[in-house]
Design a protein around this motif. Structure first.
Motif, PDB file in Angstrom:
ATOM      1  N   PRO A  82       0.812  -1.232   0.000  1.00 34.39           N
ATOM      2  CA  PRO A  82       0.000   0.000   0.000  1.00 34.39           C
ATOM      3  C   PRO A  82       0.839   1.273   0.000  1.00 34.39           C
ATOM      4  O   PRO A  82       0.435   2.282  -0.590  1.00 34.39           O
ATOM      5  CB  PRO A  82      -0.813  -0.128   1.299  1.00 34.39           C
ATOM      6  CG  PRO A  82      -0.820  -1.570   1.630  1.00 34.39           C
ATOM      7  CD  PRO A  82       0.496  -2.087   1.156  1.00 34.39           C
ATOM      8  N   VAL A  83       1.995   1.230   0.644  1.00 36.03           N
ATOM      9  CA  VAL A  83       2.865   2.412   0.685  1.00 36.03           C
ATOM     10  C   VAL A  83       3.393   2.744  -0.698  1.00 36.03           C
ATOM     11  O   VAL A  83       3.498   3.918  -1.078  1.00 36.03           O
ATOM     12  CB  VAL A  83       4.036   2.182   1.667  1.00 36.03           C
ATOM     13  CG1 VAL A  83       4.977   3.370   1.672  1.00 36.03           C
ATOM     14  CG2 VAL A  83       3.506   1.932   3.065  1.00 36.03           C
ATOM     15  N   PHE A  88       5.254  17.166  -5.540  1.00 33.92           N
ATOM     16  CA  PHE A  88       6.002  15.922  -5.750  1.00 33.92           C
ATOM     17  C   PHE A  88       6.895  15.611  -4.542  1.00 33.92           C
ATOM     18  O   PHE A  88       6.977  14.461  -4.098  1.00 33.92           O
ATOM     19  CB  PHE A  88       6.841  16.039  -7.022  1.00 33.92           C
ATOM     20  CG  PHE A  88       7.709  14.847  -7.276  1.00 33.92           C
ATOM     21  CD1 PHE A  88       7.180  13.660  -7.750  1.00 33.92           C
ATOM     22  CD2 PHE A  88       9.076  14.910  -7.018  1.00 33.92           C
ATOM     23  CE1 PHE A  88       7.983  12.556  -7.978  1.00 33.92           C
ATOM     24  CE2 PHE A  88       9.888  13.811  -7.236  1.00 33.92           C
ATOM     25  CZ  PHE A  88       9.333  12.627  -7.721  1.00 33.92           C
ATOM     26  N   ILE A  89       7.568  16.634  -4.010  1.00 33.38           N
ATOM     27  CA  ILE A  89       8.431  16.430  -2.833  1.00 33.38           C
ATOM     28  C   ILE A  89       7.597  15.993  -1.634  1.00 33.38           C
ATOM     29  O   ILE A  89       8.011  15.129  -0.851  1.00 33.38           O
ATOM     30  CB  ILE A  89       9.211  17.718  -2.517  1.00 33.38           C
ATOM     31  CG1 ILE A  89      10.209  18.022  -3.635  1.00 33.38           C
ATOM     32  CG2 ILE A  89       9.945  17.594  -1.188  1.00 33.38           C
ATOM     33  CD1 ILE A  89      10.911  19.349  -3.479  1.00 33.38           C
ATOM     34  N   LEU A  90       6.410  16.586  -1.475  1.00 31.88           N
ATOM     35  CA  LEU A  90       5.537  16.217  -0.365  1.00 31.88           C
ATOM     36  C   LEU A  90       5.096  14.762  -0.476  1.00 31.88           C
ATOM     37  O   LEU A  90       5.099  14.018   0.519  1.00 31.88           O
ATOM     38  CB  LEU A  90       4.319  17.144  -0.331  1.00 31.88           C
ATOM     39  CG  LEU A  90       3.338  16.942   0.826  1.00 31.88           C
ATOM     40  CD1 LEU A  90       4.037  17.194   2.165  1.00 31.88           C
ATOM     41  CD2 LEU A  90       2.129  17.866   0.682  1.00 31.88           C
ATOM     42  N   THR A 120       5.809   9.195   1.392  1.00 31.45           N
ATOM     43  CA  THR A 120       6.055   7.787   1.059  1.00 31.45           C
ATOM     44  C   THR A 120       7.278   7.254   1.791  1.00 31.45           C
ATOM     45  O   THR A 120       7.247   6.160   2.368  1.00 31.45           O
ATOM     46  CB  THR A 120       6.246   7.641  -0.458  1.00 31.45           C
ATOM     47  OG1 THR A 120       5.098   8.160  -1.137  1.00 31.45           O
ATOM     48  CG2 THR A 120       6.446   6.182  -0.836  1.00 31.45           C
ATOM     49  N   VAL A 121       8.360   8.031   1.779  1.00 35.46           N
ATOM     50  CA  VAL A 121       9.584   7.601   2.455  1.00 35.46           C
ATOM     51  C   VAL A 121       9.365   7.496   3.957  1.00 35.46           C
ATOM     52  O   VAL A 121       9.837   6.552   4.610  1.00 35.46           O
ATOM     53  CB  VAL A 121      10.745   8.574   2.141  1.00 35.46           C
ATOM     54  CG1 VAL A 121      11.971   8.230   2.959  1.00 35.46           C
ATOM     55  CG2 VAL A 121      11.072   8.541   0.657  1.00 35.46           C
ATOM     56  N   ALA A 122       8.623   8.456   4.536  1.00 41.55           N
ATOM     57  CA  ALA A 122       8.360   8.425   5.979  1.00 41.55           C
ATOM     58  C   ALA A 122       7.557   7.185   6.366  1.00 41.55           C
ATOM     59  O   ALA A 122       7.871   6.508   7.350  1.00 41.55           O
ATOM     60  CB  ALA A 122       7.608   9.692   6.400  1.00 41.55           C
ATOM     61  N   THR A 162      11.871   9.880  13.269  1.00 44.72           N
ATOM     62  CA  THR A 162      12.147   9.511  11.881  1.00 44.72           C
ATOM     63  C   THR A 162      11.266  10.294  10.918  1.00 44.72           C
ATOM     64  O   THR A 162      11.748  10.846   9.914  1.00 44.72           O
ATOM     65  CB  THR A 162      11.921   8.003  11.684  1.00 44.72           C
ATOM     66  OG1 THR A 162      12.749   7.271  12.595  1.00 44.72           O
ATOM     67  CG2 THR A 162      12.253   7.586  10.261  1.00 44.72           C
ATOM     68  N   GLN A 163       9.961  10.358  11.219  1.00 49.04           N
ATOM     69  CA  GLN A 163       9.053  11.104  10.361  1.00 49.04           C
ATOM     70  C   GLN A 163       9.395  12.592  10.338  1.00 49.04           C
ATOM     71  O   GLN A 163       9.384  13.230   9.277  1.00 49.04           O
ATOM     72  CB  GLN A 163       7.611  10.912  10.844  1.00 49.04           C
ATOM     73  CG  GLN A 163       7.061   9.512  10.595  1.00 49.04           C
ATOM     74  CD  GLN A 163       5.672   9.332  11.165  1.00 49.04           C
ATOM     75  OE1 GLN A 163       5.343   9.878  12.216  1.00 49.04           O
ATOM     76  NE2 GLN A 163       4.842   8.573  10.486  1.00 49.04           N
ATOM     77  N   PHE A 164       9.707  13.147  11.499  1.00 47.69           N
ATOM     78  CA  PHE A 164      10.041  14.569  11.575  1.00 47.69           C
ATOM     79  C   PHE A 164      11.280  14.884  10.745  1.00 47.69           C
ATOM     80  O   PHE A 164      11.322  15.891  10.025  1.00 47.69           O
ATOM     81  CB  PHE A 164      10.267  14.968  13.038  1.00 47.69           C
ATOM     82  CG  PHE A 164      10.701  16.400  13.219  1.00 47.69           C
ATOM     83  CD1 PHE A 164       9.782  17.435  13.130  1.00 47.69           C
ATOM     84  CD2 PHE A 164      12.031  16.713  13.463  1.00 47.69           C
ATOM     85  CE1 PHE A 164      10.175  18.752  13.284  1.00 47.69           C
ATOM     86  CE2 PHE A 164      12.440  18.027  13.625  1.00 47.69           C
ATOM     87  CZ  PHE A 164      11.507  19.050  13.532  1.00 47.69           C
TER      88      PHE A 164
END
Length: 325
Positions: A53-54, A93-95, A100-102, A129-131
């Protein structure tokens, strides 16, 4: 009438391009999802299936952004709009990429924590990690709009000192939580007991979570104990889950002095041998001699700390019944 049709015709192509990008995104998402599910099923990668799903989710959004970019270049007014719209599309796109990476990194941390106990997986680690990922994404977005990042960092450095003094207690809990998590001596799922003069009674139970400010401990009665991280890092903690989850139970047994020592020890060993959920060889030791009685210490191991109370009660009841006869 002809001018109206011509103007509508100018916009039909970009609208068609955007609609086509949506269809292409949906098709790619379905194909890639099917292909990933087939691979994970074929090679039996159970944990890899969690990432499907990610990977699928951002495909549609990225396709739409690409379609908008292509559609704008087909419009007559595109040369005037592109300098303003392109940074917005790049920011979108960056968002999408940052999100996705987070999500992927959080899943990697969770999967690794399930595979090996040495990898920490707490709310604090996931949030940090997300921050970090979103902060990098924000810097890239600001850079795409031509914002001077160096000036912002310099201003944050000056204002950060005053903010750190104002949030000293909060920052202390954050760094204490990071230390506790990375040290690995206390992890989620461990059974711990905290003995500290600040507590009316010792806090004992399973570690539910370690967040950015507090640690949550679930007691055996179901109630939750919430502790600031800096208090937990400074307290004396007994971790019953290290080096393994086996919990040692001790029982003090007092017997009349007239009772034969060998007979008492035989009875105690027989009682322990008949018990289930006891690991390793139980021990019975002569502890103290009084004027009218002898004290014995009985030691045995149970599978986990949760069983210590029920097993202690069961053994004591059996000892009383056997010694009364």
């Amino acid at each position: 009438m002809n001018s109206l049709l011509n103007s509508l015709g100018d916009y039909l192509l970009p609208i068609g391009i955007i609609a086509g990008s949506i269809l292409v995104g949906l098709l790619l998402r379905a194909i890639i999802g099917w292909w990933l599910r087939r691979i994970t099923t074929r090679f039996r990668w159970r944990n890899a299936a969690k990432f499907i799903p990610v990977v699928r989710r951002p495909i549609l959004y990225a396709s739409v952004l690409f379609g908008i970019d292509v559609a704008l270049r087909s419009v007559t007014l595109a040369p005037k709009l592109i300098p303003f719209v392109e940074p917005c599309l790049w920011a979108g796109f960056i968002l999408i990429l940052s999100q996705t990476v987070a999500r992927a990194m959080v899943l990697i941390i969770q999967v690794r924590s399930e595979i090996t106990a040495h990898t920490p997986s707490t709310t604090l680690i996931r949030k940090i990690t997300q921050f970090g990922i979103y902060l990098i994404g924000l810097i890239m977005i600001l850079n795409s709009f031509g914002v001077n990042i160096a000036a912002i960092i310099a201003a944050m450095g000056i204002g950060g000192l005053a903010l750190a003094l104002a949030l000293q207690d909060t920052l202390s809990n954050i760094f204490a939580g990071v230390y506790i998590t990375l040290a690995g001596q206390i992890r989620v799922g461990h059974y711990i007991k905290i003995s500290d003069a600040k507590f009316v009674e010792p806090a004992e139970g399973y570690v539910e979570d370690i967040s950015w400010r507090t640690a949550v401990i679930r007691r055996l009665d179901g109630n939750l104990v919430v502790l600031p991280n800096n208090v937990l890092s400074q307290a004396t903690v007994v971790n019953y889950s290290l080096p393994d989850a086996l919990c040692r139970v001790s029982i003090k047994v007092s017997v009349e002095l007239s009772v034969e020592n060998r007979r008492t020890q035989t009875i105690l060993y027989d009682i322990l041998a008949a018990q289930t959920d006891i690991f390793a060889k139980p021990e019975v030791h002569l502890f103290e001699i009084h004027d009218a009685s002898i004290d014995y210490l009985v030691f045995f191991l149970v599978k986990n700390p949760t069983l210590q109370f029920t097993k202690r009660d069961e053994v004591i009841r059996t000892i009383i019944e056997r010694l009364e006869h």
